[in-house]
Design a protein around this motif. Structure first.
Motif, PDB file in Angstrom:
ATOM      1  N   LEU A  21      10.543   0.834   2.811  1.00 58.92           N
ATOM      2  CA  LEU A  21      10.352  -0.011   3.983  1.00 58.92           C
ATOM      3  C   LEU A  21       9.143  -0.939   3.799  1.00 58.92           C
ATOM      4  CD1 LEU A  21      11.154   2.437   6.944  1.00 58.92           C
ATOM      5  CD2 LEU A  21      12.550   0.542   6.109  1.00 58.92           C
ATOM      6  N   ALA A  22       8.118  -0.419   3.115  1.00 60.72           N
ATOM      7  CA  ALA A  22       6.931  -1.254   2.865  1.00 60.72           C
ATOM      8  C   ALA A  22       7.310  -2.465   2.008  1.00 60.72           C
ATOM      9  CB  ALA A  22       5.840  -0.430   2.181  1.00 60.72           C
ATOM     10  N   ILE A  23       8.180  -2.248   1.038  1.00 57.82           N
ATOM     11  CA  ILE A  23       8.620  -3.361   0.176  1.00 57.82           C
ATOM     12  C   ILE A  23       9.467  -4.347   0.982  1.00 57.82           C
ATOM     13  CG2 ILE A  23       9.996  -4.006  -1.848  1.00 57.82           C
ATOM     14  CD1 ILE A  23       9.256  -1.320  -3.089  1.00 57.82           C
ATOM     15  N   LEU A  24      10.401  -3.803   1.752  1.00 57.78           N
ATOM     16  CA  LEU A  24      11.284  -4.674   2.539  1.00 57.78           C
ATOM     17  C   LEU A  24      10.488  -5.496   3.553  1.00 57.78           C
ATOM     18  CD1 LEU A  24      14.306  -2.261   3.092  1.00 57.78           C
ATOM     19  CD2 LEU A  24      14.216  -4.278   1.597  1.00 57.78           C
ATOM     20  N   GLU A  25       9.464  -4.881   4.112  1.00 54.11           N
ATOM     21  CA  GLU A  25       8.632  -5.576   5.092  1.00 54.11           C
ATOM     22  C   GLU A  25       7.934  -6.769   4.424  1.00 54.11           C
ATOM     23  OE1 GLU A  25       6.002  -2.906   7.061  1.00 54.11           O
ATOM     24  OE2 GLU A  25       5.562  -4.366   8.632  1.00 54.11           O
ATOM     25  N   LYS A  26       7.438  -6.545   3.215  1.00 55.30           N
ATOM     26  CA  LYS A  26       6.771  -7.643   2.488  1.00 55.30           C
ATOM     27  C   LYS A  26       7.738  -8.799   2.256  1.00 55.30           C
ATOM     28  CE  LYS A  26       2.757  -6.677   2.293  1.00 55.30           C
ATOM     29  NZ  LYS A  26       1.428  -6.619   1.822  1.00 55.30           N
ATOM     30  N   GLN A  30       0.860  -1.179   0.000  1.00 54.58           N
ATOM     31  CA  GLN A  30       0.000   0.000   0.000  1.00 54.58           C
ATOM     32  C   GLN A  30       0.892   1.223   0.000  1.00 54.58           C
ATOM     33  OE1 GLN A  30      -3.395   0.473   2.188  1.00 54.58           O
ATOM     34  NE2 GLN A  30      -3.827  -1.702   2.473  1.00 54.58           N
ATOM     35  N   MET A  31       0.496   2.188  -0.765  1.00 53.31           N
ATOM     36  CA  MET A  31       1.226   3.450  -0.791  1.00 53.31           C
ATOM     37  C   MET A  31       1.146   4.085   0.597  1.00 53.31           C
ATOM     38  SD  MET A  31       2.732   5.730  -2.703  1.00 53.31           S
ATOM     39  CE  MET A  31       3.161   7.430  -2.340  1.00 53.31           C
ATOM     40  N   THR A  62      16.838  -2.174  -0.957  1.00 50.71           N
ATOM     41  CA  THR A  62      15.569  -2.555  -1.600  1.00 50.71           C
ATOM     42  C   THR A  62      15.827  -3.019  -3.038  1.00 50.71           C
ATOM     43  OG1 THR A  62      14.484  -0.861  -0.280  1.00 50.71           O
ATOM     44  CG2 THR A  62      13.203  -1.817  -2.070  1.00 50.71           C
ATOM     45  N   LEU A  63      16.602  -2.227  -3.777  1.00 48.61           N
ATOM     46  CA  LEU A  63      16.851  -2.585  -5.175  1.00 48.61           C
ATOM     47  C   LEU A  63      17.582  -3.924  -5.264  1.00 48.61           C
ATOM     48  CD1 LEU A  63      17.795   0.862  -6.793  1.00 48.61           C
ATOM     49  CD2 LEU A  63      15.584  -0.282  -6.727  1.00 48.61           C
ATOM     50  N   LEU A 123      11.896  -9.932  -8.649  1.00 49.13           N
ATOM     51  CA  LEU A 123      10.635  -9.172  -8.730  1.00 49.13           C
ATOM     52  C   LEU A 123      10.343  -8.788 -10.186  1.00 49.13           C
ATOM     53  CD1 LEU A 123       8.300  -7.753  -7.238  1.00 49.13           C
ATOM     54  CD2 LEU A 123       9.705  -5.690  -7.213  1.00 49.13           C
ATOM     55  N   LYS A 124       9.084  -8.949 -10.565  1.00 54.43           N
ATOM     56  CA  LYS A 124       8.704  -8.626 -11.948  1.00 54.43           C
ATOM     57  C   LYS A 124       7.566  -7.592 -11.971  1.00 54.43           C
ATOM     58  CE  LYS A 124       9.284  -9.822 -16.308  1.00 54.43           C
ATOM     59  NZ  LYS A 124       8.662 -10.924 -17.023  1.00 54.43           N
TER      60      LYS A 124
END
Ligand SMILES: Nc1ncnc2c1ncn2[C@@H]1O[C@H](COP(=O)(O)OP(=O)(O)O)[C@@H](O)[C@H]1O
Ligand SMILES: [Mg+2]
Length: 303
Positions: free
Chosen positions: A112-117, A100-101, A135-136, A144-145
């Motif tokens: 952080l939202a991506i890393l948490e996932k 979620q944004m 993250t990258l 990731l696609k």
């Protein structure tokens, strides 16, 4: 009356001889109801997922009113593409991530939202450049696609320069990782992206319009009817019924589904076993628009 013979789903058919309680209970299990636009969007998302990587990846924007099925649709896609453990490489492959944004276009919160996932622990105090690099790196490692960003309209929660910065960031990670970004949000999100020409060209627009009395809505109502364990045919898709359902629901799929499930419960409890205009009128259903007015009246605002 219609001559159409209704076709029930296998589950609904099996339930026909069950008790009223069991049948009512089944209504609250939320199966995904498919419809034309949803099918086309799912096909497109799958095509992006399986396309070869490109240095100019296409992206999608799914825009629509609140309660009109955006989240349910992308969740369905995410659930169909869960991370897998690659035994040979002893690594996790995660082609699709849903986030979620954050409430504001804040790069750190976003990463952080991506890393948490991905269950990657990182110090919340780490400097932004480090969080970004991490993250990258991890996104590349898990393959990731497709990155799905729900509530993308939160981009408006920042000043104009923050919005610009964030849009640039989206373009940067899309290019850098060669990933497709699928944004979901209110139509205002679409306007924000239109202010960025380079990004607009990249985003395909996939609107989820409000339902109205037309062929597509008729098909949707037939599909919903096929899932209801009622012992008689309801003919939800007759013109008068469609008008009524669209009027009472305000035309969002969330309200349509809720209204019909409530009507089905009444049809089961009362023994009527079918939904008609009388039954709908007897529900005392307050259309969302009127609910809003009533709430505003209570708060002392003018409607
Ligand atoms: N395809 C669908 N089939 C069945 N119910 C749906 C479907 N899409 C949405 N709904 C119902 O509408 C509600 C709101 O949908 P949601 O995806 O959260 O809307 P949005 O993200 O557009 O605000 C869901 O909780 C669900 O009950
Ligand atoms: Mg949503």
């Amino acid at each position: 009356m219609t001559n159409r013979v209704r076709e029930l789903t296998a589950t609904a058919k099996e339930l026909l001889n069950s008790s009223d309680d069991e049948r009512v209970g089944s209504l609250s299990r939320e199966p995904f109801v498919s419809y034309g636009t949803a099918k086309r969007i799912l096909i497109r998302m799958n095509a992006l997922l399986h396309s070869p990587r490109s240095h100019r990846p296409a992206s999608m924007l799914i825009a629509g009113a609140t309660n009109n099925g955006k989240t349910m649709l992308v969740r369905r896609f995410t659930d169909a593409n869960l991370p897998v453990h690659d035994e040979d490489a002893d690594a996790v492959i995660c082609p699709v991530i849903y986030i979620q944004m954050p409430p504001t276009p804040d790069a750190r919160q976003f990463y952080l939202a991506i890393l948490e996932k991905l269950h990657v622990p990182i110090q919340r105090t780490a400097v932004l450049s480090h969080v970004q690099a991490q993250t990258l790196k991890i996104c590349k490692i898990v393959g990731l696609k497709v990155l799905i960003i729900d509530e993308l309209h939160n981009i408006h929660g920042g000043r104009i320069e923050q919005q610009r910065y964030f849009l640039n960031l989206l373009r940067y990670i899309s290019n850098e990782l060669e990933i497709h970004i699928i944004g979901c949000g209110l139509a205002s999100a679409l306007r924000a992206l239109q202010s960025d020409e380079q990004l607009t060209n990249r985003f395909e627009h996939w609107p989820l319009p409000i339902w109205k009395n037309d062929k597509a809505c008729k098909v949707l109502l037939n599909t919903i009817e096929s899932t209801l364990p009622l012992r008689r045919q309801s003919s939800l898709s007759e013109t008068e019924m469609i008008e009524r359902i669209v009027g009472l629901s305000g035309g969002t799929i969330g309200e349509i589904v809720r209204l019909i499930r409530e009507a089905a419960e009444t049809a089961i409890r009362s023994g009527a076993e079918r939904i008609d205009t009388n039954l709908l009128d007897g529900l005392g259903w307050v259309a969302p628009e009127n609910r809003r007015r009533a709430a505003e009246a209570v708060l002392g605002h003018r409607g």
